[in-house]
Design a protein around this motif. Structure first.
Motif, PDB file in Angstrom:
ATOM      1  N   ARG A 229      -6.763   0.277  -8.531  1.00 51.72           N
ATOM      2  CA  ARG A 229      -7.088   0.963  -7.278  1.00 51.72           C
ATOM      3  C   ARG A 229      -7.721   2.324  -7.557  1.00 51.72           C
ATOM      4  O   ARG A 229      -8.720   2.696  -6.950  1.00 51.72           O
ATOM      5  CB  ARG A 229      -5.821   1.119  -6.426  1.00 51.72           C
ATOM      6  CG  ARG A 229      -6.093   1.775  -5.084  1.00 51.72           C
ATOM      7  CD  ARG A 229      -4.864   1.834  -4.234  1.00 51.72           C
ATOM      8  NE  ARG A 229      -4.073   2.996  -4.582  1.00 51.72           N
ATOM      9  CZ  ARG A 229      -3.175   3.552  -3.795  1.00 51.72           C
ATOM     10  NH1 ARG A 229      -2.921   3.031  -2.606  1.00 51.72           N
ATOM     11  NH2 ARG A 229      -2.493   4.605  -4.175  1.00 51.72           N
ATOM     12  N   CYS A 230      -7.138   3.052  -8.493  1.00 53.70           N
ATOM     13  CA  CYS A 230      -7.653   4.372  -8.862  1.00 53.70           C
ATOM     14  C   CYS A 230      -9.080   4.249  -9.386  1.00 53.70           C
ATOM     15  O   CYS A 230      -9.961   5.017  -9.002  1.00 53.70           O
ATOM     16  CB  CYS A 230      -6.748   5.012  -9.913  1.00 53.70           C
ATOM     17  SG  CYS A 230      -7.354   6.576 -10.551  1.00 53.70           S
TER      18      CYS A 230
ATOM     19  N   GLY B 242       0.815  -1.209   0.000  1.00 56.65           N
ATOM     20  CA  GLY B 242       0.000   0.000   0.000  1.00 56.65           C
ATOM     21  C   GLY B 242       0.849   1.260   0.000  1.00 56.65           C
ATOM     22  O   GLY B 242       0.547   2.226  -0.709  1.00 56.65           O
TER      23      GLY B 242
ATOM     24  N   ASN C 242     -11.285   2.003  -8.745  1.00 57.94           N
ATOM     25  CA  ASN C 242     -12.203   1.710  -7.637  1.00 57.94           C
ATOM     26  C   ASN C 242     -12.409   2.930  -6.743  1.00 57.94           C
ATOM     27  O   ASN C 242     -13.540   3.284  -6.418  1.00 57.94           O
ATOM     28  CB  ASN C 242     -11.682   0.540  -6.799  1.00 57.94           C
ATOM     29  CG  ASN C 242     -11.750  -0.772  -7.538  1.00 57.94           C
ATOM     30  OD1 ASN C 242     -12.584  -0.961  -8.408  1.00 57.94           O
ATOM     31  ND2 ASN C 242     -10.858  -1.684  -7.212  1.00 57.94           N
ATOM     32  N   ASP C 243     -11.309   3.553  -6.344  1.00 60.02           N
ATOM     33  CA  ASP C 243     -11.403   4.695  -5.424  1.00 60.02           C
ATOM     34  C   ASP C 243     -12.187   5.854  -6.032  1.00 60.02           C
ATOM     35  O   ASP C 243     -13.077   6.407  -5.395  1.00 60.02           O
ATOM     36  CB  ASP C 243     -10.008   5.194  -5.021  1.00 60.02           C
ATOM     37  CG  ASP C 243      -9.273   4.224  -4.105  1.00 60.02           C
ATOM     38  OD1 ASP C 243      -9.899   3.252  -3.636  1.00 60.02           O
ATOM     39  OD2 ASP C 243      -8.065   4.437  -3.866  1.00 60.02           O
TER      40      ASP C 243
END
Length: 189
Positions: free
Chosen positions: A59-60, A8, A62-63
């Motif tokens: 990740r981007c 992370g 999703n976020d």
């Protein structure tokens, strides 16, 4: 440090660097210095730079989709929702950053086919959420009934990304604010 914490932290650091300097200027050596671990440890988590970028895009996607959905489902008016999205881009710019997707778009010709496909999918997912706001506007008659909501969502997203890139290159957030405000004022009629 636990594996998930290190992973992370690497993703956070890589995203910050890419948003500031670009994917091609960011290296595993940069990450090693910033995070304070050996390059071999980075390769353990992300054997290739493509693996790191893929993880960042996922990740981007999703976020930001979650943040966009939160705005889309809020009690704000359609124009307030679009303003809130523009504010997200402006806030990144205030930190000297360009949207990760925008930065990767600028350097997309240097990305592998797989990463280009993931980038396209990430863009389409975000635009889908933005389109849901335009659909709300057509349904509540805030926006013209004949509006092509998909094209409007693409145009809004692309305006924000392009304005962000230009504003940073000119070292003036005012350019971004002018572009976003002009677009929103056109919607207001």
């Amino acid at each position: 440090m636990a594996t998930t914490d290190t992973k992370g932290e690497l993703l956070d650091c890589a995203q910050d660097l890419i948003q500031r300097v670009g994917v091609n200027a960011m290296s595993y050596n940069d990450l090693s210095v910033e995070v304070g671990i050996r390059k071999a440890s980075i390769h353990y988590h992300f054997p290739k730079k493509d693996d790191l970028i893929e993880a960042l895009l996922l990740r981007c996607g999703n976020d930001y989709s979650d943040r966009y959905r939160e705005i889309a489902s809020s009690q704000k008016t359609v124009l307030e929702k679009l303003e809130a999205l523009a504010d997200m881009f402006d806030n990144s710019l205030a930190q000297g950053k360009i949207c990760l997707v925008g930065m990767l778009c600028v350097e997309s010709t240097t990305l592998s086919d797989k990463l280009q496909n993931t980038l396209e999918s990430t863009i389409n997912n975000c635009i889908g959420v933005i389109e849901s706001i335009f659909i709300q506007g057509v349904a509540d008659q805030t926006l013209p009934q004949d509006m092509n909501t998909n094209e409007a969502a693409h145009a809004f997203h692309d305006t924000l990304l392009g304005a962000q890139i230009i504003a940073r290159s000119l070292k003036s957030r005012d350019h971004f604010k002018i572009a976003a405000t002009t677009y929103l004022n056109l919607l207001r009629g």
